[in-house]
Every structure is written in C-alpha cells, then in structure tokens.
Design a protein around this motif. Structure first.
Motif, short mmCIF file in Angstrom:
data_model
loop_
_atom_site.label_atom_id
_atom_site.label_comp_id
_atom_site.label_asym_id
_atom_site.label_seq_id
_atom_site.Cartn_x
_atom_site.Cartn_y
_atom_site.Cartn_z
N GLY A 94 -6.64 13.60 1.54
CA GLY A 94 -5.60 12.81 2.21
C GLY A 94 -4.19 13.26 1.91
N HIS A 95 -4.04 14.23 0.98
CA HIS A 95 -2.70 14.68 0.61
C HIS A 95 -2.10 15.56 1.71
N GLY A 96 -0.81 15.45 1.88
CA GLY A 96 -0.09 16.31 2.82
C GLY A 96 1.34 15.82 2.92
N LEU A 97 2.29 16.75 2.75
CA LEU A 97 3.71 16.36 2.75
C LEU A 97 4.33 16.58 4.13
N SER A 98 5.56 16.12 4.23
CA SER A 98 6.32 16.25 5.48
C SER A 98 7.72 16.71 5.08
N TYR A 99 8.54 17.10 6.05
CA TYR A 99 9.93 17.40 5.74
C TYR A 99 10.77 16.13 5.64
N THR A 100 10.14 15.01 5.94
CA THR A 100 10.81 13.74 5.66
C THR A 100 9.96 13.02 4.61
N THR A 101 10.37 11.82 4.24
CA THR A 101 9.59 11.07 3.26
C THR A 101 9.25 9.71 3.85
N PHE A 102 8.16 9.14 3.37
CA PHE A 102 7.72 7.84 3.88
C PHE A 102 7.55 6.89 2.71
N ALA A 103 7.96 5.66 2.91
CA ALA A 103 7.75 4.64 1.86
C ALA A 103 6.88 3.54 2.43
N TYR A 104 5.92 3.16 1.65
CA TYR A 104 5.02 2.07 2.04
C TYR A 104 5.44 0.81 1.30
N SER A 105 5.42 -0.32 1.98
CA SER A 105 5.75 -1.58 1.31
C SER A 105 5.05 -2.74 1.99
N ALA A 106 5.12 -3.86 1.29
CA ALA A 106 4.62 -5.14 1.83
C ALA A 106 3.18 -5.06 2.33
N LEU A 107 2.30 -4.54 1.49
CA LEU A 107 0.87 -4.58 1.83
C LEU A 107 0.43 -6.04 1.81
N ARG A 108 -0.11 -6.53 2.89
CA ARG A 108 -0.46 -7.96 2.96
C ARG A 108 -1.74 -8.18 3.75
N LEU A 109 -2.39 -9.27 3.41
CA LEU A 109 -3.62 -9.65 4.08
C LEU A 109 -3.34 -10.87 4.95
N GLU A 110 -3.98 -10.91 6.07
CA GLU A 110 -3.85 -12.06 6.97
C GLU A 110 -4.30 -13.32 6.22
N LYS A 111 -5.35 -13.21 5.43
CA LYS A 111 -5.74 -14.29 4.53
C LYS A 111 -6.34 -13.66 3.28
N SER A 112 -6.21 -14.36 2.18
CA SER A 112 -6.59 -13.72 0.92
C SER A 112 -8.08 -13.82 0.65
N SER A 113 -8.75 -14.66 1.43
CA SER A 113 -10.17 -14.84 1.20
C SER A 113 -10.89 -14.93 2.55
N ILE A 114 -12.01 -14.26 2.66
CA ILE A 114 -12.82 -14.36 3.89
C ILE A 114 -14.27 -14.60 3.52
#
Ligand code: BGC
Length: 754
Positions: free
Chosen positions: A631-651
């Motif tokens: 899954g590794h691979g760079l770009s000439y720009t950078t990406f930041a991931y944030s706010a990983l969230r679940l629609e509900k915490s339990s299913i």
C-alpha cells in the motif's frame, strides 16, 4: 452494421441458428435454452472420436503447413481431432486454419483460437503486477478491453488471462503476472480484467466480435509454490486456501469468466489437474461454475512425474474424472480417452458433459454463425495500436508508477526535476532498452515499438543536455563501462539510473533466489552516489526487489516495473512532474530474501515482536518490517488523514456500518490518493490477521482541498472461517484502520454484538 443487406443476412442467420438471446430464454445455467438445444442436437450426431476432438487443444506453433508438434497435425485439424488451437493469430492465419476445420470435417465444428494475451496483444500495457499498483479497477478493465479488441481483430476468441494467483513470494517469477499478495485487491482486479476482456462493462455478449473469452488461471494456489520455485509443491491449510488464495478466482468467475485453467502444481498432495476437490467440489458444486476447464500446458502428462499415476491412461482417467474438460497440448485425451471409455474407466456421460461445456461456449461465442467472423484483415489493421489504444497504454503506465522515496536536498525534494534543469545523465542498462519495457508474457507485442526511458526523456526535455551511458549490462560482472557512466554523471545536474531486471527474469520458469538488483548494477549505483550528484533510481523489474542499500542511500526511487509500449513517456512525465505519481504497492517489498514470505496480512503469533525481548518472534540480524509496505506509495504532494469516525460505535453481527474519514491535500499541487481501509478482528475463535484490506478509494484532491471518504463495512467483510470451517461473524471488537498505506493508518474500534 450499417449495410442493409448485411443486416438482413445477419438477422436471418441469428433466427436460423437461434442465436438471439432474450432474457426470458435464459436458463438457470446462465446460458440460453436455444443454445442448450443446439448443443444437444449436435452432440447426438457426434462419434466418440469427434467428441474427444473437442476436448483437444493444440499449439499451432505458428505453422499449419505441415507436421509440427506431432506428425499428422494438419490431418488432425482436418479430421476433427482438434477442437481448439493456441499460438495462432492474425486474421489471415487463423482463417486459414479455420478453413481446414470447416471445409474438411464431417460436422464443421469451428475451432476456438486462444492465446496468452496477458497485458496487451500489440499495444503493451504494464505487467499485471505493475498495473495492479494503480489500484484502479476501471483502468484494469480498460486495458483488458483494448487487449481484447486487438486480439479479436487478429482472429482470437480466447485469452489465457487473467492470471489471478495470489503470490506472497517474490522469488517466484510469475508474481509479475498477477495482482500481488492481497485477496481483496486481487479479487477486484481479477473481476475488472474479466469484465474488460469479455466487454461486460459495455453490455456485450460473448458473440460480439471484439470480445475474448477470459480464462482464469492457474487454478489453484499456483502462486504458493514452495520457496518460490516455479512448478513446485504447494501445501497449505484449507483455511489459507479459502481465505487468501481462492477469492480472486471466485471473483473472476462471479464476474462472468467462463473458462478456467487448472494449475501445474500439486495442492496438499493432489495435482491441481487431477484434483476433484478443486475442479468439481469447489468450482462446480460450490461456485456453480458453468464454463469449461482447460489444463495448463501438458499438466495431465505431468501427473506422471508428480508420481500419482503410473502412465498416460491413468493420468487421463484422473484428469477427466476430476473435472478437466480440455487437454492443452498433452495429447492424453486424444490418445487415451476412447480406450478408457471402452474399458469403463471413464463414462461416456462424463465425456458428453465436457463436450457440452466446450460446445456451449462455441455457440455462445457465435462461432457457428460466423466461423470466419474475425478474418477481416482491414479491420485488424485498423484496430491495432490505434492512437486511442496507445493513449490507454500511456495512462496505464503513468498510473502504475510508484514513487517509493523522494527525499529533500537543501529543502527541495529531488523530484520532480526542475524545468530549468540543464544537464541530465541517464545511465544504466535499462535506460535505453525498448524490448525490456514489455516484461514477461508480452503476447504479440513488438519491443521495437516501445519508448525507452532515454527516448521519453529526450522528448520531454528537449532543451536539456542529455548524456547517456549504459554503465554495465543487466546481469554480468563487467565493470568496463562504469567510467563512461561516472563521467556523464560528473557533468550532470542530476543522474537518472535505470536499473533492474531483464524482461526474462520474471514470468514463467524465472524464479530467483537472490532478489537484489542483478549483476554489478548496484556497484554502479554506489559509484554514482559517490559523485555527490543527486541520483534518482528508476527501477524496472517484474517482482519486488530487495534493495536495502539503495533504500538507505539513494534519495529518490521510482518503481517503474515494465510499463509497456509507452514506458519511457510515462516515466519522463513523472520525473518532470507533468504527472503526479499515484501508484501504491500491491505487494510487500522485503529488505532481504531471508524475510520471505513477508506479507502485510500476517498473524500476530503468541510472541509478537518486542525488540527488548529476545524470545519474541523476530530475527537476530534484520528487522521484521518490510522495506516498503503493502500500500506504500508517495506523491509530489502530501495527504493528511483525520477524523476517522464510525456511523455508530456498535453494530450487531448482521448489520453494516459506515466508516468515514477526511483526507486533505496538504501540499501545493493536485494529487491522487488511494485511501485504504483495513480491519482487524481483535479476539476471535481462530487467530485473525493483524490487518485485512476491506476497501479502497481513489480520490483526486486539489492543493488544500479536503474530501470525506466513506467505506461501508458489511457482515460479509467481517466473516471468516471459524474452527468448524463455517463462515461466521463473531461478536467482539474490530480495529478499524484507514490510511494511505498499510503501515500508516488512523485507527478506531468498532464493537460487534450478537
Ligand atoms: C503457462 C500458462 C500459459 C500456457 C499456454 C503455460 O506454460 O503456465 O500460463 O497459458 O503455457 O501458453
């Protein structure tokens, strides 16, 4: 079809032969009732010998003018002893052979023409492993479509592709032919390639004259050959088989593939070509596969040295009774089946069923209506290597490139190269190679038509002074040409070193025990580094290479695989920054061959690595981690991931849940990111992998732009085989991971309750 007379003729032919398929006529077999009737009527007319002919596949070796593979070859075609031919192509040549069959055989059953159209027929696309690095299923479908259009125009009906074998061992040369190590990505790409070959995306039927029938290979688990040595034994638990190796075959079949190739290897003590569990229990009974099974090249015969049968008769008996329908090149069905039927060792109904499967496909392909439907040489010319096809090849090449490393020197990233650059040294034995740009299994592609890196760079940097020096050969120990390369480097602002493998060093029968850069190329690289000039390593290879020295010491590394016809253009565009690299590795790059097999979806063990504790699962002399992760691979720009969230915490175990994350382009130029979604079942009745890919999305982001991506986690995604080998979802905690690489994710936890 604009011509009114042709249209009329076509419609009457369709009516006469019952080829018009209406949805209500579709039977539960997924085929057409009218076709079933035609198959039965034809079968009723056939002698046993004629039936066996339909189960026999010969290689033409490009020659039907006289005896080739075995004496009497020509007569065999004329007398109906052969049902299909491979390695024959061009509209004119296939027509010539088809005529032999149609004009001389009693029942005029058309031949089926097959060929290994693996990553392009005339227009070459990146090797499949490389193209998998695009993580772009639409692209994979498109390149397969182009390959099909060109192949069909050259008289072919059938391709021995896609190769969907999962491979976790880069020593195995055939890793280049598949989509890498992951069942989820591999399944998505397998299905896409089938859709492309068979024109399914475009709603085509097999009878359309620009589709080719896909053949899913090599069934099964060929990619797990012990020690990466080709044709070697595979031995694995049913759990690993079903969870890791089988999904891409199943996905390809579910996507509509109607032929399957049985593998060379033995699996858990039974050669795949005589393996009833694989060919009948799983393929037909569990998966409801309705197409036909062809063997790999002489793989029935090879059951003798596998030591499970004493002679050809036993081999044929084992194969047909296990579920093989067509014998590729072995002549065993041809010479043994009639005898076996007479002896009662094979029933005629088994033969009939195999013949039915083959004839059904011939009807579905429209061969009876138009045996010469692919004989138009003008059409062939017009459909081969068109500007549009070459554009798709360029697009595929760009998207397959993976930027592995791009350090900064004095605050500036090495890549992309500044447009003001004056002198570029292009060195290395692959820098001006055209033929090697094809990679293994390049079909009928012409290496001379490929753009080398040097050509691409000259075109892209017309103002720059380009100095070329080969430096050394790919795989010998001569350092005589080092000096010329060092001189070129010393005069340049940047050095581009194109190093790697020859095309022939991956593919079939191309296993390597040392997966470093071959020959003295790394010595050349070390010398180039001592010049103090910035060095960009452009790797060309069909498998993951172990490059610990380069990974440590060379500031910029571009993985360029074997990218096909437009290779040099695509690499030049990436080096220049016209195209912002977006590829991600579909396979782990180890640090050393000693770590193999090394794959991201491994298990935790009872003693997971603890660097401070000797008695944990690790090596004394090397880290556990890969050089470059899945899954590794760079770009000439950078990406930041944030706010990983679940629609509900339990299913509940039967429910699904949406998982969202924000991805921001934090750099200064537009780029494409592939967000990867992984899960880990933290406590289960059987140990689960530390990570399993469950989704991915490609997203285009302008500089500064943020987008929210949402993945859906379904019960199917959470299922695994429990101790009783039942697929279940168990209650418990699931670690959710999303990020730009398997080794760089944000995490949260989902609760699953009963
Ligand atoms: C390979 C197959 C290929 C066949 C026909 C075999 O040696 O294993 O992948 O389709 O040859 O060329």
């Amino acid at each position: 079809m604009r011509h009114p007379i042709l249209l009329l003729a076509f419609l009457s032919a369709m009516l006469l032969f019952g080829a018009c398929s209406s949805p209500e006529k579709r039977s539960t077999t997924g085929t057409n009732d009218a076709i079933e009737q035609r198959v039965d009527s034809l079968l009723a007319l056939m002698t046993l010998e004629e039936k066996i002919g339909q189960l026999t596949l010969y290689s033409s070796d490009f020659d039907v003018t006289g005896p080739t593979m075995r004496s009497g070859y020509l007569d065999d075609v004329k007398s109906g002893k052969v049902g299909a031919i491979f390695n024959a192509f061009t509209a004119a040549f296939t027509t010539k052979i088809q005529k032999l069959a149609i004009e001389n055989t009693r029942l005029k059953i058309p031949l089926l023409f097959g060929y290994d159209v693996i990553h392009g027929f005339k227009t070459a696309f990146p090797v499949p492993l490389g193209e998998a690095a695009s993580w772009d299923t639409a692209l994979c479908a498109r390149s397969a479509r182009v390959a099909a259009v060109e192949a069909a125009a050259a008289g072919l009906h059938w391709t021995f592709a896609p190769m969907v074998d999962i491979a976790r061992d880069p020593r195995w040369g055939r890793i280049t032919e598949g989509a890498g190590e992951d069942p989820h990505l591999g399944s998505a790409i397998a299905a896409a390639r089938v859709r492309g070959f068979q024109g399914i995306n475009e709603g085509k039927t097999l009878a359309a004259n620009d589709v080719v029938l896909a053949c899913v290979k090599h069934f099964a688990a060929y990619g797990a050959a012990e020690a990466g040595r080709d044709y070697n034994t595979t031995d694995m638990s049913d759990r690993v088989l079903r969870e890791i190796y089988l999904p891409p075959y199943k996905a390809a079949i579910d996507a509509g593939a109607l032929s399957v190739m049985s593998a060379f290897n033995e699996l858990n003590g039974v050669p795949a070509t005589g393996n009833q569990y694989l060919l009948t229990d799983i393929l037909r009974n569990e998966w409801k596969f309705k197409g036909f099974v062809v063997t790999d090249y002489t793989s029935i015969n090879e059951m003798i040295p596998h030591n499970v049968v004493a002679d050809s008769a036993e081999a044929g008996e084992l194969a047909i009774n296990a579920g093989v329908d067509m014998d590729m090149q072995g002549g065993i069905f041809q010479f043994q089946l009639a005898k076996l039927v007479k002896q009662g060792r094979v029933s005629e109904s088994t033969i009939n069923e195999a013949v039915r499967r083959v004839l059904r496909l011939k009807f579905m392909l429209g061969l009876f209506e138009a045996p010469y439907g692919r004989s138009d040489t003008t059409r062939e010319r017009e459909r081969t290597m068109t500007p549009e096809h070459l554009e798709v090849s360029l697009d595929a090449a760009r998207k397959s490139i993976v930027l592995l490393k791009n350090d900064s020197l004095k605050g500036n990233a090495i890549l992309p190269l500044a447009s003001t650059i004056k002198t570029i040294a292009i060195v290395g034995p692959l820098a001006d190679s055209k033929r090697d740009m094809l990679g293994a299994w390049a079909g009928a592609c012409d290496g001379n038509k490929c753009i080398s890196l040097l050509e691409g760079m000259k075109k892209r940097f017309p103002q720059a002074n380009i100095l070329y020096a080969k430096g050394c050969n790919i795989n010998d120990d001569s350092t005589n040409a080092f000096n010329a390369a060092l001189q070129a480097a010393s005069k340049a602002d940047v050095v581009i070193a194109a190093l790697g493998e020859t095309s022939e060093m991956s593919g079939e029968a191309a296993s390597r025990s040392n997966i470093g850069i071959p020959g003295v190329q790394e010595d050349l690289l070390k010398k180039l580094a001592t010049t103090g000039k910035p060095v960009v390593l452009v790797l060309m290879n069909g498998r993951p290479l172990a490059i610990p020295w380069a990974a440590q010491n060379i500031p910029a590394i571009v993985e360029a695989w074997f990218l096909g016809t437009r290779a040099g253009d695509a690499i030049a565009e990436v080096l220049a920054g016209d195209y912002n690299p977006s590829g991600k590795l579909p396979v782990t790059f180890p640090r050393s061959v000693g770590q193999i097999p090394l794959y991201y979806n491994h298990k935790n063990t009872g003693r997971p690595i603890n660097p401070k504790d000797k008695y944990t699962s690790k090596y004394l002399d090397i880290q556990n981690t890969p050089q470059f992760a899945f899954g590794h691979g760079l770009s000439y720009t950078t990406f930041a991931y944030s706010a990983l969230r679940l629609e509900k915490s339990s299913i509940k175990t039967s429910e699904q849940v949406r998982v969202s994350i924000d991805v921001q382009n934090t750099g200064t130029r537009e780029g494409v990111e592939t967000a990867q979604f992984y899960i880990r079942d933290l406590v289960a009745s059987v140990p689960r992998p530390v990570q399993e890919l469950r989704g991915f999305q490609k997203v285009v982001l302008k500089a500064g732009e943020t987008k929210t991506l949402t993945f859906t986690l379904t019960p199917e995604d959470l299922m695994f085989y429990n101790r009783q080998m039942k697929r279940v979802v168990e209650p418990g905690d699931i670690k959710i991971m999303v990020g730009g690489s398997s080794d760089n994710t944000l995490t949260t936890t989902l609760k699953v309750t009963q």
